[in-house]
Each structure stands twice: as C-alpha cells, then as structure tokens.
Design an enzyme around this catalytic site. Structure first.
Site, PDB file in Angstrom:
ATOM      1  N   ARG A   1      -1.847   0.511 -26.271  1.00  0.00           N
ATOM      2  CA  ARG A   1      -0.826   1.279 -26.208  1.00  0.00           C
ATOM      3  C   ARG A   1      -0.312   0.796 -24.891  1.00  0.00           C
ATOM      4  O   ARG A   1      -0.887   0.792 -23.650  1.00  0.00           O
ATOM      5  CB  ARG A   1      -1.204   2.705 -25.842  1.00  0.00           C
TER       6      ARG A   1
ATOM      7  N   ARG B   1      -6.895   5.058 -27.278  1.00  0.00           N
ATOM      8  CA  ARG B   1      -6.271   3.667 -27.111  1.00  0.00           C
ATOM      9  C   ARG B   1      -6.499   3.290 -25.768  1.00  0.00           C
ATOM     10  O   ARG B   1      -6.301   3.959 -24.794  1.00  0.00           O
ATOM     11  CB  ARG B   1      -4.721   3.686 -27.578  1.00  0.00           C
TER      12      ARG B   1
ATOM     13  N   GLU C   1       9.862   6.183 -32.365  1.00  0.00           N
ATOM     14  CA  GLU C   1       8.928   6.106 -33.826  1.00  0.00           C
ATOM     15  C   GLU C   1       9.771   5.491 -34.875  1.00  0.00           C
ATOM     16  O   GLU C   1      10.860   5.641 -35.110  1.00  0.00           O
ATOM     17  CB  GLU C   1       8.492   7.380 -34.224  1.00  0.00           C
TER      18      GLU C   1
END
Length: 170
Positions: free
Chosen positions: A62, A113, A70
C-alpha cells in the site's frame, strides 16, 4: 643537565587508541543495505499492488502518503470518480517493472499490508508521480510523513493545472 622524555610510550598509546576505538565505539558505520528490487505481479487499484518477494503469496504493498479513488465498489468504500483511470495509470506505470521499496516509521497498516514508498529502476518515484499527475490525492497518516510536504506541493500543482481527477469537466 637536560631531561629527555621518551615519546615512545605516548606513540604506543595513541596507536592503541586508534586501533581499538572502532571496536569499542557505540556508533559503528554499517555498510549501506544493497538495493532490493521486487517484480510487480499485480495492481489492485491506484495505490495498492503486489510484488514477488519470494513467498508463495507475494507481498501486498500500500503506497504511503497518497490515496487513489476506488476503481470499483468495495465492502467499505464506493467506486470513486477517476478510480478506473487511476488504477489504469498505475497498471501501465508498473507493467513488467521492478520496484525498490522504501519504508517509513510504521511498516504495516491495520489490514496487514506493507506500507511503502516505491521507486522504479529509472528513478521514478511512484507515489509522487501519481499525485503529480492527478491520479491520487495526499493522505498523510502519521507517523509516516517523510514525503508529506513533497506530496502536498505536487497535489497543489496538479490541482492548479487541472490534471487528472482535478479536471474541471466533472
């Protein structure tokens, strides 16, 4: 009668200090860590991708300091304006490429992440490039703030120049 002082013991002492000091000093020079390059295996969206770290699953990255809209509805976030374009831009930038990862204070987010700044072999700073061209906005999450000022400046320029998600036509 003149007194003579032998400096031999002093020389010996100085030599001993020079030889031993690096061994007892708490500050030690360590060789620079060799740059490690990871092949990008898949792009999830405009700020998240996977690299081959030698494990079976790979490593989910990330990008730190930025937020891309998104590209599709997820369980937590709706599809965002310019999400498809942002995701496509990162896919194009990383296709067939390797990245070097740079970490900040916190290495993982709450989803597990790996948080990182990413650099291409040609020197392109991936996080900055996304902001500079209007494919991501600034999202500063302390303590990972190393490039926050850079990203803020790039975002202001992108907005002023109506780049990417800052285009006036939406």
């Amino acid at each position: 009668r003149k007194k003579t002082i032998s400096i031999a013991p002093v020389k010996t002492l100085i030599c001993a200090i020079i030889v031993l000091l690096p061994l007892i000093s708490p500050v030690r020079a360590t060789p620079a860590e060799p740059q490690k390059w990871f092949a990008v295996t898949r792009v999830v969206d405009g700020d998240t991708f996977w690299v081959d770290d030698g494990s079976e699953k790979g490593l989910k990255i990330r990008l730190i300091g930025i937020d891309a809209p998104e590209p599709r509805n997820t369980g937590t976030r709706p599809k965002g304006y310019f999400g498809t374009e942002s995701s496509g831009y990162l896919k194009e930038m990383l296709a067939g490429k390797k990245v070097r990862l740079e970490y900040d204070v916190s290495r993982y987010d709450r989803y597990g992440r790996t948080l990182a700044y990413a650099w291409l072999e040609d020197g392109t700073f991936v996080n900055a490039e996304l902001v500079k061209n209007g494919y991501a906005t600034v999202m500063t999450m302390p303590p990972n703030v190393k490039y926050a000022e850079t990203f803020t400046e790039l975002a202001a320029k992108a907005r002023k120049q109506n780049k990417g998600l800052w285009k006036e036509s939406h």
